[in-house]
Design an enzyme around this catalytic site. Sequence first.
Site, short mmCIF file in Angstrom:
data_model
loop_
_atom_site.label_atom_id
_atom_site.label_comp_id
_atom_site.label_asym_id
_atom_site.label_seq_id
_atom_site.Cartn_x
_atom_site.Cartn_y
_atom_site.Cartn_z
CB SER A 1 -1.01 -0.08 1.31
OG SER A 1 -2.04 0.92 1.29
CG ASP B 1 -2.88 3.86 -1.51
OD1 ASP B 1 -3.70 3.91 -2.50
OD2 ASP B 1 -2.98 3.02 -0.67
CG ASP C 1 -3.10 -0.70 -2.42
OD1 ASP C 1 -2.82 0.50 -2.02
OD2 ASP C 1 -3.66 -1.57 -1.83
CG ASP D 1 -6.34 0.41 -0.70
OD1 ASP D 1 -5.31 1.65 -0.69
OD2 ASP D 1 -6.09 -0.20 -0.03
#
Length: 447
Positions: A102, A241, A243, A245
């Site tokens: 992340s 960010d 990843d 999400d």
Amino acid sequence: MPRMFGTDGVRGVANTPDLSPELAFALGRAAATLARRDAGQRPVAVIGRDTRRSGPMLAAALSAGICSAGGDVVDLGVVTTPGVAFITTHMQADFGVMISASHNPAPDNGIKFFSRDGYKLPDAVEDELEALVRSTTDTMPRPTGADLGTIRTSEAEVAAYIQHLVATGSPLRGMRVVVDCGHGAAYRLAPEVLRRLGAEVIPLNTAPDGININDGCGSTHPEALQQAVLAHKAHAGIAHDGDADRCMAVDERGQLVDGDQIMSICALDLKRRGLLPGDTVVATVMSNMGLELFLREHGLRLLRTKVGDRYVLEEMLKGGYTLGGEQSGHVIFGALATTGDGILTAVQLLSVVAREGQPLSALANQWQRLPQWLENVRVSRKEGWEENPAIRAAVAEAEAALAGRGRVLVRASGTEPLIRVMLEGPDMDQLRSLAAAIGEVVRAELR
């Protein structure tokens, strides 16, 4: 022995014992074994990763483990976490895996599993996986010949995910948007989605080299995005960010628009369109009380959970609610996705701006953030603080002093010997005084 799975999968510094290729191989074998048991047939797994240098290594090991247990792998390459969740359900795979840490720095990585319905694995299933991995007796299958698993790639499934995102939005023609991809998983997808909706896109940080992910950019470092929005006279800025999400936004004045503001904008829009079940938004205890008061003024309820998107999602599923999230920009649109999706959030936010015909600043500043004061109280022990009569009395006294115009949040740190005392209200001097009073009691009772 500490639990292998944390709140968001298995995390650690890649290529150390906490997150080694050997562990990834074992997790792949265990996941394929459980999937075969539950499905009664050869399982199919979807694997995606962000742009970290360790991603291909861990993906290769994980894929080898799955194939070793007779499972087939669809390798998506670099894709977002919500992309893996969507594609898992879209192609009816048995499970999905995302390799990402992340917003953490490049040396870190993680392995996160999704069930066939696109949701994170329940704790009980994670415990089964861990038990198989830790077992000293290997009872998992080792097929040979034609029974071994296969690995293939699929650009078509990634294209289907892009089309899904586009289909949820309104036309953005005439809108200029700066997108900071943080050299992460969104570096190709986010600009492509917004361009297809008609926006003029100015991309930032779309040249990942394996070690620059989240490095002074993305949703945790929005300063360059704020400057770029002003320099390009853009209507909005979007930051993701590693990843993707999460989504943080910047208005046309260069001011940050966080998850609380995004939820307030989208909540009113969904309410107007009859798409907000129970007139309820789900958020954590960390969301600003200004959001709660604003929603209340518009006949909406804010339902709070513990910190963590998994608790937000649990409450949404339990109550049938369709909007929830965190101040950090992790927003869940339950009717459109099974997890927080930063690109989807950007599409929904910008679509509201386009439909309303108002600047983002006007929509984001419809409510005032209440001042917050945080007091970290160092203690010798944290146990029993919630039931302590003196602490409870001090909190009740502070709540009475705020008289419904603020709130008191007291919680123990998960990693340090601290009790965190946070107060919100209109008067900062009063907040400091009340926090100090609670802190004195906490210190005396837990010394």
